[in-house]
Design an enzyme around this catalytic site. Sequence first.
Site, PDB file in Angstrom:
ATOM      1  N   TYR A 140     100.809  29.053  29.823  1.00 24.90           N
ATOM      2  CA  TYR A 140     101.505  27.604  29.559  1.00 24.90           C
ATOM      3  C   TYR A 140     102.368  27.260  30.779  1.00 24.90           C
ATOM      4  CZ  TYR A 140     103.695  23.869  27.063  1.00 24.90           C
ATOM      5  OH  TYR A 140     104.240  22.453  26.792  1.00 24.90           O
TER       6      TYR A 140
ATOM      7  N   SER B 208     107.462  19.707  30.486  1.00 21.06           N
ATOM      8  CA  SER B 208     108.149  20.670  29.496  1.00 21.06           C
ATOM      9  C   SER B 208     109.216  21.206  30.670  1.00 21.06           C
ATOM     10  CB  SER B 208     107.152  21.774  29.236  1.00 21.06           C
ATOM     11  OG  SER B 208     107.648  22.923  28.647  1.00 21.06           O
TER      12      SER B 208
HETATM   13  O1  NJP Z   1     101.913  18.090  20.706  1.00 21.79           O
HETATM   14  P1  NJP Z   1     100.890  17.764  19.475  1.00 21.79           P
HETATM   15  P2  NJP Z   1     103.221  17.434  21.308  1.00 21.79           P
HETATM   16  N1  NJP Z   1      92.166  14.788  25.679  1.00 21.79           N
HETATM   17  O2  NJP Z   1      99.837  18.581  19.406  1.00 21.79           O
HETATM   18  C1  NJP Z   1      96.488  15.099  22.746  1.00 21.79           C
HETATM   19  C2  NJP Z   1     104.606  18.662  25.584  1.00 21.79           C
HETATM   20  N2  NJP Z   1     105.547  19.646  25.039  1.00 21.79           N
HETATM   21  O3  NJP Z   1     103.314  15.871  20.768  1.00 21.79           O
HETATM   22  O4  NJP Z   1      93.053  14.791  21.295  1.00 21.79           O
HETATM   23  C3  NJP Z   1      93.134  13.785  25.177  1.00 21.79           C
HETATM   24  O5  NJP Z   1     101.616  17.108  18.375  1.00 21.79           O
HETATM   25  C4  NJP Z   1      96.406  15.415  20.877  1.00 21.79           C
HETATM   26  O6  NJP Z   1      95.374  14.349  20.303  1.00 21.79           O
HETATM   27  P3  NJP Z   1      93.811  14.627  20.089  1.00 21.79           P
HETATM   28  C5  NJP Z   1     103.387  19.297  25.325  1.00 21.79           C
HETATM   29  O7  NJP Z   1     102.822  20.277  26.365  1.00 21.79           O
HETATM   30  C6  NJP Z   1     105.937  19.892  23.658  1.00 21.79           C
HETATM   31  O8  NJP Z   1     104.192  18.186  21.084  1.00 21.79           O
HETATM   32  O9  NJP Z   1      93.529  13.616  19.047  1.00 21.79           O
HETATM   33  N3  NJP Z   1      94.070  13.942  24.236  1.00 21.79           N
HETATM   34  C7  NJP Z   1      97.684  15.005  20.601  1.00 21.79           C
HETATM   35  O10 NJP Z   1      97.638  13.607  20.474  1.00 21.79           O
HETATM   36  C8  NJP Z   1     102.452  18.068  25.629  1.00 21.79           C
HETATM   37  O11 NJP Z   1     102.206  17.758  27.042  1.00 21.79           O
HETATM   38  C9  NJP Z   1     107.005  20.763  23.458  1.00 21.79           C
HETATM   39  O12 NJP Z   1      93.690  16.051  19.666  1.00 21.79           O
HETATM   40  C10 NJP Z   1      94.454  15.277  23.990  1.00 21.79           C
HETATM   41  C11 NJP Z   1      98.637  15.140  21.665  1.00 21.79           C
HETATM   42  O13 NJP Z   1      97.664  15.713  22.959  1.00 21.79           O
HETATM   43  C12 NJP Z   1     103.577  17.019  25.049  1.00 21.79           C
HETATM   44  O14 NJP Z   1     104.681  17.612  25.072  1.00 21.79           O
HETATM   45  C13 NJP Z   1     107.603  21.443  23.975  1.00 21.79           C
HETATM   46  C14 NJP Z   1      93.459  16.341  24.633  1.00 21.79           C
HETATM   47  C15 NJP Z   1      99.245  16.564  21.463  1.00 21.79           C
HETATM   48  O15 NJP Z   1     100.239  16.316  20.155  1.00 21.79           O
HETATM   49  C16 NJP Z   1     102.747  16.387  23.659  1.00 21.79           C
HETATM   50  O16 NJP Z   1     102.859  17.426  22.854  1.00 21.79           O
HETATM   51  C17 NJP Z   1     107.566  21.011  25.343  1.00 21.79           C
HETATM   52  C18 NJP Z   1      92.555  16.006  25.395  1.00 21.79           C
HETATM   53  N4  NJP Z   1      91.688  17.060  25.871  1.00 21.79           N
HETATM   54  C19 NJP Z   1     106.557  20.404  25.965  1.00 21.79           C
HETATM   55  N5  NJP Z   1      94.215  17.570  24.234  1.00 21.79           N
HETATM   56  C20 NJP Z   1     107.283  20.963  21.988  1.00 21.79           C
HETATM   57  N6  NJP Z   1     106.484  20.215  20.782  1.00 21.79           N
HETATM   58  O17 NJP Z   1     107.642  21.965  21.393  1.00 21.79           O
HETATM   59  C21 NJP Z   1      95.082  17.144  23.238  1.00 21.79           C
HETATM   60  O18 NJP Z   1     108.386  21.913  26.333  1.00 21.79           O
HETATM   61  N7  NJP Z   1      95.455  16.090  23.413  1.00 21.79           N
END
Ligand code: NJP
Length: 231
Positions: free
Chosen positions: A147, A134
């Site tokens: 965060y 990020s």
């Molecule tokens: O978020 P989202 P993004 N074990 O909520 C998974 C960073 N980022 O694509 O487990 C395994 O649509 C969850 O799957 P599920 C952010 O910090 C974003 O935007 O099935 N998996 C889903 O596939 C992150 O590192 C922004 O719920 C786990 C995924 O994570 C990355 O981008 C800005 C889990 C999240 O999908 C992807 O985020 C920035 C677990 N315990 C950085 N918990 C932004 N969107 O603005 C969650 O600076 N997941």
Amino acid sequence: MKNILISGASRGIGEAIATNFAGKGYNLGLLARSKSDLEKLNQKLGNKHLILVTDITKEEEIKEASNLFLEKFGQIDVLVNNAGIGLFREVEKIDLEEWDKLMNVNVRGTFLLCKELIPQFKTQKMGHIISIISDVAKRTFAQGSLYCASKFAQDAFLSSTRSELRPFGVKVSNIYPGLTDTYFNDATPNQPNKAKYLKATDIANAVDYTLHTPANVVVDELILHPLFQEY
Ligand code: NJP
């Protein structure tokens, strides 16, 4: 570089990365907790990929996912650390459980995946770890204490890891996106007020670029912002 494991593949940025790489014929391990979302994605991608229903905070589940991946594909070429969660609140309003949960996903989960797969990368003397961190690994803001702390930690962990793996010919690339239109922090994508945000596909394209540099080149860091967002 054929076999790629992507954490957080079920939606958002991870889904876009998976969709991009699937279109190029790579073998994918699609890792997340939601089996139904992973199955839906795999179906969309032609049912060719390995679904890894895994909570990255749980060491035994990571070990099982890693074993399944290596049994099916023989070796790992690329690990994409993408899974992550957010929470934005004043310090005194953050519960201890919320602190632990976020740190466990964003920091410990990244550590556990790397710990499990790095011996394989070292043995192979090749590979690439690409992480979606990020831009807030490099700046701070009010209500972002938890965060930002997690992303600073994830960044420091991976940058140290880069120094450890460089002598083995293994690349470590950190990608720092700004505001991106996904499901992040319980958001609903494609709302009019997010029209100028980065798209998940913008990050997928950056990951693709990062992976396809010549063998002698490594992208250490790549920061992406929507044009309207101040750094
Ligand atoms: O978020 P989202 P993004 N074990 O909520 C998974 C960073 N980022 O694509 O487990 C395994 O649509 C969850 O799957 P599920 C952010 O910090 C974003 O935007 O099935 N998996 C889903 O596939 C992150 O590192 C922004 O719920 C786990 C995924 O994570 C990355 O981008 C800005 C889990 C999240 O999908 C992807 O985020 C920035 C677990 N315990 C950085 N918990 C932004 N969107 O603005 C969650 O600076 N997941």
